[in-house]
Write a protein that holds these residues in place. Structure first.
Motif, PDB file in Angstrom:
ATOM      1  N   TRP B  92      -6.778  -7.532   4.470  1.00 30.87           N
ATOM      2  CA  TRP B  92      -6.651  -6.383   3.852  1.00 30.87           C
ATOM      3  C   TRP B  92      -7.019  -5.054   4.342  1.00 30.87           C
ATOM      4  CZ3 TRP B  92      -4.556  -5.279  -0.951  1.00 30.87           C
ATOM      5  CH2 TRP B  92      -4.847  -4.398  -1.598  1.00 30.87           C
ATOM      6  N   ALA B  95      -4.691  -4.067   6.781  1.00 33.23           N
ATOM      7  CA  ALA B  95      -3.599  -3.127   6.007  1.00 33.23           C
ATOM      8  C   ALA B  95      -3.813  -2.014   5.644  1.00 33.23           C
ATOM      9  CB  ALA B  95      -3.150  -4.178   4.795  1.00 33.23           C
ATOM     10  N   SER B 113       4.110  -5.043   4.011  1.00 27.68           N
ATOM     11  CA  SER B 113       4.604  -5.995   2.854  1.00 27.68           C
ATOM     12  C   SER B 113       4.041  -7.587   3.491  1.00 27.68           C
ATOM     13  CB  SER B 113       6.052  -6.061   2.756  1.00 27.68           C
ATOM     14  OG  SER B 113       6.301  -6.936   1.768  1.00 27.68           O
ATOM     15  N   TYR B 116       0.342  -7.799   3.139  1.00 29.20           N
ATOM     16  CA  TYR B 116      -0.111  -7.961   1.467  1.00 29.20           C
ATOM     17  C   TYR B 116       0.182  -9.105   1.199  1.00 29.20           C
ATOM     18  CZ  TYR B 116      -1.202  -3.037   1.175  1.00 29.20           C
ATOM     19  OH  TYR B 116      -1.820  -1.795   1.334  1.00 29.20           O
ATOM     20  N   ASN B 117       1.311  -9.869   1.632  1.00 28.18           N
ATOM     21  CA  ASN B 117       1.614 -11.091   1.404  1.00 28.18           C
ATOM     22  C   ASN B 117       0.767 -12.245   2.021  1.00 28.18           C
ATOM     23  OD1 ASN B 117       4.039 -11.746  -0.553  1.00 28.18           O
ATOM     24  ND2 ASN B 117       4.783 -10.042   0.960  1.00 28.18           N
ATOM     25  N   THR B 119      -2.370 -11.658   2.672  1.00 27.89           N
ATOM     26  CA  THR B 119      -3.413 -11.628   2.046  1.00 27.89           C
ATOM     27  C   THR B 119      -3.551 -12.413   0.892  1.00 27.89           C
ATOM     28  OG1 THR B 119      -3.852  -9.099   2.921  1.00 27.89           O
ATOM     29  CG2 THR B 119      -5.130  -9.685   1.016  1.00 27.89           C
ATOM     30  N   ALA B 129      -5.343  -7.141  -5.196  1.00 26.38           N
ATOM     31  CA  ALA B 129      -4.676  -7.297  -3.794  1.00 26.38           C
ATOM     32  C   ALA B 129      -3.046  -7.148  -4.289  1.00 26.38           C
ATOM     33  CB  ALA B 129      -4.878  -8.373  -3.126  1.00 26.38           C
ATOM     34  N   TYR B 130      -2.682  -7.884  -5.387  1.00 21.43           N
ATOM     35  CA  TYR B 130      -1.355  -7.764  -5.829  1.00 21.43           C
ATOM     36  C   TYR B 130      -1.309  -6.393  -6.396  1.00 21.43           C
ATOM     37  CZ  TYR B 130      -1.351 -12.599  -5.792  1.00 21.43           C
ATOM     38  OH  TYR B 130      -1.503 -14.370  -5.613  1.00 21.43           O
ATOM     39  N   GLY B 133      -1.781  -3.573  -3.784  1.00 23.31           N
ATOM     40  CA  GLY B 133      -0.704  -3.485  -2.719  1.00 23.31           C
ATOM     41  C   GLY B 133       0.543  -3.418  -3.382  1.00 23.31           C
ATOM     42  N   LEU B 150       5.877  -9.092  -4.874  1.00 26.70           N
ATOM     43  CA  LEU B 150       4.351  -9.156  -4.624  1.00 26.70           C
ATOM     44  C   LEU B 150       3.985  -9.355  -6.084  1.00 26.70           C
ATOM     45  CD1 LEU B 150       2.197  -9.231  -2.612  1.00 26.70           C
ATOM     46  CD2 LEU B 150       1.635  -6.889  -3.176  1.00 26.70           C
TER      47      LEU B 150
END
Lengths: 281, 406
Positions: B92, B95, B113, B116-117, B119, B129-130, B133, B150
């Motif tokens: 994270w 990112a 992308s 984040y996925n 993570t 995070a979702y 993100g 996401l």
């Protein structure tokens, strides 16, 4: 059992005097305290990061103590020839091993308790600091799930310590440390074995070949012969215990998991007694 | 020479040979590593560029943008030995670093992308995070589809979250223009018992923007029931409800006019020609308006609402002009001249030939009204003294609402 208890007490005393132990404890305290530094970078996620690092530090540094103190436990006694004076008295070898294990577990648990208390107090203070001046309420730290996570971490440590004592009773400290680390890593990755079993499943419509069947059988056997340490790991979930979808373990699930730990400890200790009993001293 | 000296020399020679061999091997491995790094530097780890900022690798990365090697979440999960949350935190953080660096340098955000996925796959219960993100993917990386995916992943893993469907609704509505799907997510967010009041208050408006007027009315009615009658929120929601009802009525009348035209073969000359049980006054108690030439239905009340919204934007823009000039503008002409310097003309004009202007604040457009000095025959009066555009008192919103909602 009186003999075992005396040995346990002395092992604990000896471990407490060990400077390595303090070094590890200091590292843990620094890691927990320093987690705020990473929290600053993770805007808005500081408490989450601090909880992650806190739980990980408690588990990781306790495992380090278990491995590095536990693997040299028996060998040191042989090396210093103190084992002979102990065994010359009416003390069984199994009592010696049980005492050593209990002493080490006591050391690990006391250290874990110190780290956990520091971590929870620190988290509470930081939670209060974060919400100061706002209408928000600091998240509770002494939740049921956090306690479950810490108890299961202790259960994991009990298994790892027993494995360390087993290897220590059979080989040199360095080899024991390597083997215990491998066992620890295997325990945390054993889920992967079941993925391999799935990979050996025949394609839809195809028949299961003998080799696939054999491979599945062997892998499944290996999976069940390696203690799965991931079952004691609910730390990653406990971090999110404020979510409705994240519930504490059900009572029977929790007791089953603890019972599994007891079983693995007994297995490792029985094997240790077996190996140590046959060992030429 | 004494035999011991000979032995010592031989031992030294042997040690020297071993030492030379070790040094040689280290040198060979360094050379090999250098060659490997040159290859990896461009496509794997940009950190090697730091050794040679002006070199070919740096140039390559400048064009290819910040690229990196990121293992699959499953591999990281096993490698983390049970500490996958820590690894998720690190990804994270990476990112965030990647996004800021690329954004500042005007680079592409192709890896965001995936980061984040990874993570959220490592820490599937990390709601923020979702949420964050998806916000960054939609607004900074301009990848609303990835943002939606996401959030959908998050909703399947955290079904009790209101944040994720709310954000999915906002993304679909404002970034992808999918009003109906957005309305579906807003309804889902509103059903959540822990959905905060401020979100609940805004959901009816967002639903109506998304074209789901029926859902917006239901949401607003349900909000009204849970609000104290004299509160500001109650008044605002009740006003919104009146607007939604009027808009729904106009929509229904428009459908009836369309049906009439299909049936009779021409547009009705007036609404009176059409038989319908629907009310002929809007929820403000004002008349419905009908233009036979374009066969468009409107409402007197909605026109007033739009005019008032328009003048509010004008007066906000007046603040910008005053700031730019350092004084009040002398008149509408000077105001418009200055506005054209602040606001960027859009590529097209509207259906009435009016120039569309928008101000680009960061990446968010702030639209300037299509008809700067009035609409539908209304003209705004500019008061130099007050430095404000004004509507006739009877055209202000106050005149539209009943006493208890003013």
């Amino acid at each position: 059992m009186t003999n075992a208890w005396i040995i346990a007490r002395n092992t604990f005393r000896e471990a407490v005097r060990d400077r390595v132990l303090y070094a590890i404890l200091v590292f843990a305290v620094v890691a927990i305290g320093g987690s705020k530094a990473i929290g600053w970078v993770m805007v808005g996620e500081d408490i989450k990061v601090m909880t992650d690092i806190g739980f990980a530090s408690v588990a990781f540094f306790s495992v380090l103590i278990a491995i590095f103190v536990g693997t040299g436990l028996v060998h040191r006694e042989i090396d210093k020839k103190t084992l002979y004076t102990v065994l010359a008295r009416p003390v069984h070898r199994w009592e010696f091993l049980v005492g050593k294990y209990a002493g080490l577990m006591l050391t690990v648990l006391v250290n874990m308790a110190i780290m956990s208390v520091l971590f929870l107090v620190y988290l509470r203070i930081m939670g209060l600091v974060t919400v100061a001046g706002t209408d928000n309420v600091a998240p509770p730290v002494l939740t049921y799930m956090n306690l479950q996570a810490l108890v299961l971490t202790a259960a994991e440590l009990a298994v790892v310590t027993a494995i360390a004592v087993f290897f220590s009773s059979a080989s040199t400290p360095i080899l024991s440390a390597i083997l215990t680390t491998i066992a620890y890593a295997a325990g945390h990755t054993s889920d992967w074995i079941m993925i391999m079993v799935e990979m050996l499943r025949p394609a839809p419509g195809a028949e299961l070949t003998f080799w696939q069947w054999l491979g599945q059988w062997i892998l499944t056997a290996v999976y069940y012969l390696v203690p799965n340490l991931e079952i004691y790991n609910i730390r990653n979930l406990a971090v999110h215990s404020e979510l409705v979808s994240v519930q504490p373990l059900a009572f029977w699930h929790f007791t089953d998991t603890c019972a599994t730990a007891i079983c693995w400890v007994l297995v490792a200790m029985l094997l240790s007694v077996l190996v140590f009993g046959r060992r030429e001293l | 020479m004494a035999p011991s000296a000979g032995l010592a020399r031989r031992a030294f020679a042997a040690e020297a040979k071993i030492g030379a061999l070790v040094i040689g091997l280290v040198a060979v491995s360094m050379l090999l590593q250098l060659r490997i790094d040159q290859e990896r530097g461009a496509r794997v780890l940009p950190m090697f560029v730091h050794h040679n900022p002006g070199g070919a690798e740096a140039e390559l990365i400048k064009h290819q943008n910040f690229s990196l090697y990121l293992p699959k979440a499953q591999a990281l999960r096993y490698a983390s030995l049970g500490h996958r949350n820590i690894v998720a935190d690190m990804v994270w953080l990476k990112a965030a670093h990647y996004a800021s660096k690329q954004f500042a340098g005007g680079g592409r955000l192709d890896w965001l992308s995936k980061m984040y996925n990874v993570t959220v796959d490592l820490d599937p219960n990390w709601e923020n995070a979702y949420w964050m993100g998806a916000m960054i993917l939609a607004s900074v990386a301009r990848k609303p589809k990835d943002a939606e995916l996401l959030l959908v992943k998050g909703m399947s893993r955290i079904p009790h979250s209101y944040k994720l469907p709310y954000e999915a609704g906002v993304t679909l509505l404002f970034q992808r223009g999918k009003e109906k799907d957005a309305a579906k997510y807003f309804r889902r967010a509103a059903l959540h018992p822990e959905c905060p009041r401020i979100v609940l208050d805004i959901i009816p408006r967002l639903l109506s923007e998304g074209g789901s007027l029926e859902a917006a009315i239901m949401a607003a009615e349900s909000r009204l029931n849970s609000m104290p009658r004299n509160s500001v929120q109650y008044k605002a929601t009740a006003r919104d409800l009146m607007e939604f009802r009027s808009r729904l009525l106009v929509k229904r009348w428009q459908e009836i006019v369309e049906a009439f035209r299909r049936q009779v073969g021409r547009s009705p000359a007036a609404l009176a020609e059409v038989r319908s049980p629907l009310p002929r006054k809007d929820s403000y108690g004002r008349d419905l308006l009908y233009d036979p030439a374009s066969a468009k239905v409107d409402s007197e009340g909605l026109r007033l609402v739009r005019l008032n919204e328009q003048i509010a934007v004008m007066n906000a823009a007046l603040g910008d002009v005053k700031h730019r000039l350092g004084r009040k503008p002398n008149g509408p002409r000077e105001f418009l001249d200055e506005i054209r310097k602040i606001y960027k003309p859009r590529a097209h004009t509207d259906e009435r030939g009016n120039e569309q202007l928008e101000r680009v604040m960061g990446r968010w457009p702030f639209r300037f009204p299509a008809h700067p000095f009035g609409d539908h025959g209304e003209r705004f009066r500019y008061s130099r003294e007050k430095a404000e555009f004004l509507l006739r008192p009877d055209r202000r919103l106050g005149a539209l609402y009943p006493e208890e909602l003013r």
